[in-house]
Design an enzyme around this catalytic site. Sequence first.
Site, mmCIF file in Angstrom:
data_model
loop_
_atom_site.group_PDB
_atom_site.id
_atom_site.type_symbol
_atom_site.label_atom_id
_atom_site.label_comp_id
_atom_site.label_asym_id
_atom_site.label_seq_id
_atom_site.Cartn_x
_atom_site.Cartn_y
_atom_site.Cartn_z
ATOM 1 C CG PHE A 60 89.373 69.453 39.251
ATOM 2 C CD1 PHE A 60 88.926 68.673 40.214
ATOM 3 C CD2 PHE A 60 89.531 69.249 38.146
ATOM 4 C CE1 PHE A 60 88.354 67.341 39.590
ATOM 5 C CE2 PHE A 60 88.823 68.134 37.382
ATOM 6 C CZ PHE A 60 88.255 67.395 38.424
ATOM 7 N NE ARG A 61 89.386 71.574 46.918
ATOM 8 C CZ ARG A 61 87.938 72.046 47.277
ATOM 9 N NH1 ARG A 61 87.584 73.108 46.911
ATOM 10 N NH2 ARG A 61 87.295 71.344 48.214
ATOM 11 C CG HIS A 173 76.323 76.690 47.340
ATOM 12 N ND1 HIS A 173 77.187 75.806 47.462
ATOM 13 C CD2 HIS A 173 75.632 76.858 48.557
ATOM 14 C CE1 HIS A 173 77.107 75.403 48.775
ATOM 15 N NE2 HIS A 173 76.075 75.960 49.385
ATOM 16 C CG ASP A 301 80.068 70.054 45.416
ATOM 17 O OD1 ASP A 301 80.986 70.446 45.082
ATOM 18 O OD2 ASP A 301 79.419 69.950 46.538
HETATM 19 O O1 DOR Z 1 80.724 70.861 50.633
HETATM 20 C C1 DOR Z 1 81.229 71.782 49.774
HETATM 21 N N1 DOR Z 1 82.557 71.852 49.432
HETATM 22 N N2 DOR Z 1 80.412 72.458 49.174
HETATM 23 C C2 DOR Z 1 80.732 73.699 48.351
HETATM 24 O O2 DOR Z 1 79.841 74.458 48.163
HETATM 25 C C3 DOR Z 1 82.161 74.003 48.213
HETATM 26 C C4 DOR Z 1 82.915 72.657 48.196
HETATM 27 C C5 DOR Z 1 84.375 72.988 48.387
HETATM 28 O O3 DOR Z 1 84.792 73.654 47.749
HETATM 29 O O4 DOR Z 1 85.088 72.301 49.314
#
Ligand code: DOR
Length: 438
Positions: A60-61, A173, A301
Amino acid sequence: MTLTIRGGRLALPDAIVEGDLQIEDGKITRLGTVERDLGEVIDARGLLVMPGVIDPQVHFRDPGLTHKEDLHSGSRACLAGGVTSYLEMPNTKPATISLEAMAAKKARAEEVSCAHYGFFIGATPHNLEVLNAVEQVCGIKIFMGSSTGDLLVHERSALENIFGHGQRLIAVHAEDEARLLARKAAFGAVTDVALHSELRDAESARLASDLALELSERYQRRLHILHLSTKEEVELLRARGKGAGRVTAEVTPQHLTLHAPEIYARLGTKAQMNPPLRSAEHAAALWAGLKDGTLDCIATDHAPHTLDEKAQPYGTAPSGMPGVETALPVMLDAAHRGLCRVEDVVRWMTDGPRRCYGIVGKGRLQVGADGDLALVDLARRTRVGDRPYQTKVGWNPFEGTWLTGWPVMTIVLGQVAMRDGEIDDTVRGRPLRFSAGE
Ligand code: DOR
């Protein structure tokens, strides 16, 4: 906090039955026949009444990359998708690798999150003390191969140090960094996104999962493999065994239903994620793994990047795609198409994640459980994108696809938080509690 639901099809842990349900003070108090109306009365005739979805992997950044998403917008997207609880990843800015960063994230979630929340503490080669000292987190996240952000623990000695010290669940991961680097060097400057799945190939994933399984066995450490993507890893789990619950694994709706290389022609870098989407043959093995219990649950994800970021050429465009709003419809549509049963979808998206993380009070319709629900119209056919997105990034890999089976109401602790796509974002989630690995 108190309401009565009449005449739905209740998705109980072992069967779907017709009945009523009552929630008082946020908890389910009656199931089956309810005699007396209390609070708002909801007519659920024709609807499936299931536990709120638990999404055990979202990004969620927040903090630092909130132009893509934040804990408020991400949790609004949850409500739109019937998701009432989420587990969020540490590759924010700053990364969630210290007690201070974790405390700040929890404080922010308490203020703005409309759904219930749990957070992973991120592993570095040097923060073992933090990994073991931090309280009430869902687990430790290890990026064994580099992806979005700079979290990485790839050397065997550093991994041994983490697996060998502590009890908390470790979620990996699983992509092998050395192989990723070697292939990048061998492939040179790649401009064709369709090669993404070759660059980060199935063997890279298998190698890392194999190492994680070996370390989990050696140190008897609780392991969860995130977004498992290959036939070989499903076979590995079957061959090595899962140690009576010591090991669990998840798969995403997109790895099950979007196939490489064709998908790159349609979506370009929007289809780029890590680990990559793979062939229909791998997807068939993932479906089989889910059905025979080798894989335990579904996770999105949800990894939002803006359209501008995604419009950059391969090599610069970031990996990841949003998914929390559409995961339940994508899976219910799969059931509609006969790929699995509705009860399987319910189990993989509610009780499955509950079991993996020991989430207290969630994931099952039973008296005493929390009153978190998704009410689903299994016949509703809607095209992805026709309804406005809640995610800040405003796009979805399934855009344009007609899906059958959508949540029409989401209930959080007895409060209606989404009704026909309208979000009540004054509703607030609570911190999830975990019994596994604590
Ligand atoms: O595709 C992905 N995006 N895999 C990840 O492990 C991290 C994620 C992201 O945070 O953008």
